[in-house]
Design an enzyme around this catalytic site. Sequence first.
Site, PDB file in Angstrom:
ATOM      1  N   SER A   1       0.843  -1.205   0.000  1.00 52.09           N
ATOM      2  CA  SER A   1       0.000   0.000   0.000  1.00 52.09           C
ATOM      3  C   SER A   1       0.875   1.252   0.000  1.00 52.09           C
ATOM      4  O   SER A   1       0.369   2.358  -0.220  1.00 52.09           O
ATOM      5  CB  SER A   1      -0.935   0.007   1.219  1.00 52.09           C
ATOM      6  OG  SER A   1      -0.233  -0.272   2.411  1.00 52.09           O
TER       7      SER A   1
ATOM      8  N   GLU B   1      -9.168  -9.893   4.535  1.00 53.67           N
ATOM      9  CA  GLU B   1      -9.520  -8.489   4.235  1.00 53.67           C
ATOM     10  C   GLU B   1     -10.920  -8.373   3.635  1.00 53.67           C
ATOM     11  O   GLU B   1     -11.270  -9.099   2.681  1.00 53.67           O
ATOM     12  CB  GLU B   1      -8.482  -7.891   3.255  1.00 53.67           C
ATOM     13  CG  GLU B   1      -8.837  -6.454   2.859  1.00 53.67           C
ATOM     14  CD  GLU B   1      -7.733  -5.711   2.125  1.00 53.67           C
ATOM     15  OE1 GLU B   1      -6.621  -6.256   1.977  1.00 53.67           O
ATOM     16  OE2 GLU B   1      -8.007  -4.572   1.700  1.00 53.67           O
TER      17      GLU B   1
ATOM     18  N   LYS C   1       4.374 -11.507   3.721  1.00 53.30           N
ATOM     19  CA  LYS C   1       2.950 -11.723   3.450  1.00 53.30           C
ATOM     20  C   LYS C   1       2.763 -11.778   1.942  1.00 53.30           C
ATOM     21  O   LYS C   1       3.443 -11.054   1.210  1.00 53.30           O
ATOM     22  CB  LYS C   1       2.125 -10.573   4.039  1.00 53.30           C
ATOM     23  CG  LYS C   1       0.665 -10.599   3.651  1.00 53.30           C
ATOM     24  CD  LYS C   1      -0.130  -9.523   4.335  1.00 53.30           C
ATOM     25  CE  LYS C   1      -0.212  -8.212   3.567  1.00 53.30           C
ATOM     26  NZ  LYS C   1      -0.742  -8.314   2.186  1.00 53.30           N
TER      27      LYS C   1
HETATM   28  O1  KIV Z   1      -0.313  -3.392   1.524  1.00 54.63           O
HETATM   29  C1  KIV Z   1      -1.057  -3.386   2.519  1.00 54.63           C
HETATM   30  O2  KIV Z   1      -1.038  -2.471   3.352  1.00 54.63           O
HETATM   31  C2  KIV Z   1      -1.963  -4.500   2.664  1.00 54.63           C
HETATM   32  C3  KIV Z   1      -3.215  -4.245   3.438  1.00 54.63           C
HETATM   33  C4  KIV Z   1      -4.205  -3.582   2.566  1.00 54.63           C
HETATM   34  C5  KIV Z   1      -3.758  -5.485   3.980  1.00 54.63           C
HETATM   35  O3  KIV Z   1      -1.746  -5.535   2.115  1.00 54.63           O
END
Ligand code: KIV
Length: 283
Positions: A47, A184, A115
């Site tokens: 993000s 999410e 992640k």
């Molecule tokens: O990139 C991010 O901050 C995320 C969130 C939207 C879960 O993957």
Amino acid sequence: MAKKKAIHDFYRMKASGEKVTWLTSYDFPTAQFAEAAGLDMILVGDSLGMCVYGYNGTVSVTMDQCIVHCEAVRRGAPNTFIVGDMPFMSYQASDEDAVRNAGRFLKEADVDAIKLEGGVRVASRIKAIVEAGIVVIGHIGLTPQSSGALGGHKAQGRTARDAAMVVEDALAVQEAGAQMLLVEAVPPEVAEYITKQLTIPVFSIGAGKGCDGQLLIVSDLIGQFQAFTPKFVKKYCDVAAMITNAMKAYCEDVRGGRFPEDQHCYHMIEGEKDKFIADMEKQ
Ligand code: KIV
């Protein structure tokens, strides 16, 4: 200073019902604030593409950008569990790409886990990364990197049939060996069902309070990101207004001759001023 949490702490917290607090950070100062505030985990999310670089989405974020931001966050939060977010096309093409790029996060930026987005369709990637000895957090439900294929940034699992697919993804992530899971934009009843079914800790972002912990994007929480605000965001302060007002006040002070004042100046050493004036007059 609180001791840095490890993966077993999150399992213990799941068992005892103590909620895990998780927030994104992208830079050194914000990571310092997060550690001082006692966050359990930090996500250096892709993000950052929108929150830091002003892109329209996350797809153009690169591995090199993610690594640089993870390094800065690690320097700011040396005692916090940090998660690196695998950007689009860093793991989609092959298991080999996935392992190599996941490894970069650990070797170059000293993160504690990575992640990646997807359930059933990325099971072999998760398995390969876990087999390389890297802690993996799955991410299902609304997965922004594939929002095009999902028909936009839309909540997932809102019909019984779609909810069953989200559950199938959750089970696939756990089965593949991921140690934790993020859900999410999924209805709370679906996320709570998943949390109860799975033995691994399950975190919510826009999936209600029935999970083992919560994630929010720091730029939403502090009111810094202004393009849009998802329904699940709670804004705790308005730094956009605070910073803009501070900048306006600075401009007014400069234009009005009120800044800088005497206290903001470096004066000449005692006796040197007269010498300086005399020297200048000789020229
Ligand atoms: O990139 C991010 O901050 C995320 C969130 C939207 C879960 O993957």
